[in-house]
Design a protein around this motif. Structure first.
Motif, PDB file in Angstrom:
ATOM      1  N   GLU A  23       0.823  -1.217   0.000  1.00 16.33           N
ATOM      2  CA  GLU A  23       0.000   0.000   0.000  1.00 16.33           C
ATOM      3  C   GLU A  23       0.849   1.255   0.000  1.00 16.33           C
ATOM      4  O   GLU A  23       0.630   2.175  -0.777  1.00 16.33           O
ATOM      5  CB  GLU A  23      -0.976  -0.034   1.169  1.00 16.33           C
ATOM      6  CG  GLU A  23      -2.067  -1.077   0.887  1.00 16.33           C
ATOM      7  CD  GLU A  23      -3.061  -1.241   2.006  1.00 16.33           C
ATOM      8  OE1 GLU A  23      -2.901  -0.606   3.068  1.00 16.33           O
ATOM      9  OE2 GLU A  23      -4.001  -2.033   1.802  1.00 16.33           O
ATOM     10  N   ASN A  24       1.829   1.295   0.902  1.00 16.56           N
ATOM     11  CA  ASN A  24       2.717   2.456   0.968  1.00 16.56           C
ATOM     12  C   ASN A  24       4.157   1.978   0.960  1.00 16.56           C
ATOM     13  O   ASN A  24       4.452   0.880   1.433  1.00 16.56           O
ATOM     14  CB  ASN A  24       2.470   3.239   2.265  1.00 16.56           C
ATOM     15  CG  ASN A  24       1.103   3.884   2.263  1.00 16.56           C
ATOM     16  OD1 ASN A  24       0.146   3.340   2.824  1.00 16.56           O
ATOM     17  ND2 ASN A  24       0.987   5.011   1.602  1.00 16.56           N
ATOM     18  N   PRO A  25       5.064   2.823   0.451  1.00 14.75           N
ATOM     19  CA  PRO A  25       6.480   2.433   0.479  1.00 14.75           C
ATOM     20  C   PRO A  25       6.995   2.364   1.920  1.00 14.75           C
ATOM     21  O   PRO A  25       6.544   3.120   2.782  1.00 14.75           O
ATOM     22  CB  PRO A  25       7.184   3.552  -0.296  1.00 14.75           C
ATOM     23  CG  PRO A  25       6.199   4.638  -0.490  1.00 14.75           C
ATOM     24  CD  PRO A  25       4.840   4.102  -0.230  1.00 14.75           C
ATOM     25  N   THR A  26       7.920   1.466   2.162  1.00 13.65           N
ATOM     26  CA  THR A  26       8.583   1.410   3.471  1.00 13.65           C
ATOM     27  C   THR A  26       9.561   2.597   3.526  1.00 13.65           C
ATOM     28  O   THR A  26       9.882   3.189   2.493  1.00 13.65           O
ATOM     29  CB  THR A  26       9.366   0.093   3.634  1.00 13.65           C
ATOM     30  OG1 THR A  26      10.426   0.072   2.663  1.00 13.65           O
ATOM     31  CG2 THR A  26       8.472  -1.128   3.423  1.00 13.65           C
ATOM     32  N   PRO A  27      10.062   2.933   4.720  1.00 12.44           N
ATOM     33  CA  PRO A  27      10.979   4.086   4.822  1.00 12.44           C
ATOM     34  C   PRO A  27      12.189   3.993   3.889  1.00 12.44           C
ATOM     35  O   PRO A  27      12.550   4.989   3.255  1.00 12.44           O
ATOM     36  CB  PRO A  27      11.393   4.064   6.297  1.00 12.44           C
ATOM     37  CG  PRO A  27      10.217   3.461   7.000  1.00 12.44           C
ATOM     38  CD  PRO A  27       9.680   2.410   6.046  1.00 12.44           C
ATOM     39  N   ILE A  28      12.783   2.821   3.742  1.00 13.74           N
ATOM     40  CA  ILE A  28      13.970   2.737   2.861  1.00 13.74           C
ATOM     41  C   ILE A  28      13.545   2.906   1.398  1.00 13.74           C
ATOM     42  O   ILE A  28      14.260   3.528   0.603  1.00 13.74           O
ATOM     43  CB  ILE A  28      14.786   1.429   3.112  1.00 13.74           C
ATOM     44  CG1 ILE A  28      16.170   1.516   2.481  1.00 13.74           C
ATOM     45  CG2 ILE A  28      14.087   0.188   2.621  1.00 13.74           C
ATOM     46  CD1 ILE A  28      17.127   2.393   3.211  1.00 13.74           C
ATOM     47  N   GLN A  29      12.386   2.393   1.044  1.00 10.79           N
ATOM     48  CA  GLN A  29      11.888   2.556  -0.340  1.00 10.79           C
ATOM     49  C   GLN A  29      11.587   4.025  -0.629  1.00 10.79           C
ATOM     50  O   GLN A  29      11.878   4.527  -1.713  1.00 10.79           O
ATOM     51  CB  GLN A  29      10.625   1.707  -0.545  1.00 10.79           C
ATOM     52  CG  GLN A  29      10.912   0.207  -0.534  1.00 10.79           C
ATOM     53  CD  GLN A  29       9.665  -0.648  -0.362  1.00 10.79           C
ATOM     54  OE1 GLN A  29       8.541  -0.148  -0.303  1.00 10.79           O
ATOM     55  NE2 GLN A  29       9.863  -1.952  -0.248  1.00 10.79           N
ATOM     56  N   GLU A  30      11.025   4.696   0.354  1.00 13.14           N
ATOM     57  CA  GLU A  30      10.680   6.106   0.185  1.00 13.14           C
ATOM     58  C   GLU A  30      11.926   6.960  -0.084  1.00 13.14           C
ATOM     59  O   GLU A  30      11.868   7.952  -0.804  1.00 13.14           O
ATOM     60  CB  GLU A  30       9.982   6.558   1.469  1.00 13.14           C
ATOM     61  CG  GLU A  30       9.155   7.776   1.350  1.00 13.14           C
ATOM     62  CD  GLU A  30       8.419   8.045   2.662  1.00 13.14           C
ATOM     63  OE1 GLU A  30       7.479   7.286   2.981  1.00 13.14           O
ATOM     64  OE2 GLU A  30       8.790   8.999   3.368  1.00 13.14           O
TER      65      GLU A  30
END
Ligand code: ADP
Ligand code: MG
Length: 212
Positions: A23-30
């Motif tokens: 649903e949402n990117p994880t912090p590292i993906q962001e």
């Protein structure tokens, strides 16, 4: 919190992510996805296990691969055969709606002839363990001229397992113009050396608690 749409990925990749259920990117993906979509700068990303590193490097690389060329454009190096298979499987899911992209896992303990046959047909993305990748380079079956991305996944693990010479070999044989991405749970002296020897002023991104 950012959405995947806001990170700048192509609609066909967003469709696949939605179907997988992210649903949402994880912090590292962001942090890594916008960096990799907009710059050629090398990257060191430090993040603990389970933080979503495969999509962090996989989505932006897939977003930029030229599907009209069959030549190998990205090499992902990882410590074990199981990981190579898992990463290739994740990439297959990410590329479900893109123009046909071939993602080939290569690893030891399995027929090199079959892997060579697949390489001859063309694979834009190769995911492999260092020893087998070195073999394929030495046999001139894995062509490196068009490599734009080299990803070292679980770099600390690969170094702990004794793949240092293989990594040196692979990194020194890939084009200087490549973008090198190093993912690791820990920052060891050996990881730092690889980065000093083979990366150009990398951006360093870390997220959450690193593994001890
Ligand atoms: P790491 O390589 O950092 O250990 P993985 O990339 O293997 O982590 O991801 C760990 C798990 O989290 C996997 O099951 C993956 O499918 C899932 N995952 C990754 N990114 C997301 C996301 N944005 N939302 C939900 N789940 C995710
Ligand atoms: Mg991982």
């Amino acid at each position: 919190m950012l959405t995947f749409e806001e990170l700048g990925l192509k609609p066909e990749i967003l469709k696949a992510i939605l179907e997988i259920g992210f649903e949402n990117p994880t912090p590292i993906q962001e942090k890594t996805i916008p960096h990799l979509l907009t710059t050629q700068q090398d990257l060191i990303a430090l993040a603990q296990t389970g933080s979503g590193k495969t999509a962090a490097f996989g989505l932006p690389v897939i977003n930029q691969i030229d599907a009209d060329s069959k030549r190998t454009q990205a090499i992902i190096l990882c410590p074990t055969r199981e990981l190579a298979i898992q990463i290739a499987k994740d990439f297959d899911a990410f590329t479900k709606y893109t123009k046909k992209l071939d993602v080939l896992p290569v690893y030891g303990g399995s027929s090199i002839e079959a892997q060579i046959k697949s390489l001859n047909k063309g694979a834009q993305i190769v995911v492999g363990t260092p020893g087998r990748v070195v073999d394929l380079i030495n046999r001139k079956k894995l062509k490196l001229e068009d490599i734009q991305w080299v990803v070292l996944d679980e770099a600390d693990e690969m170094l702990n397992m004794g793949f240092k010479d293989d990594l040196d070999f692979i990194l020194s044989h890939t084009p200087e113009s490549r973008q090198t991405l190093l993912f690791s749970a820990t920052m060891s002296r050996e990881v730092l050396r690889i980065s000093n020897d083979y990366m150009n002023s990398p951006e360093e991104i870390s997220s959450g608690k690193r593994n001890q």
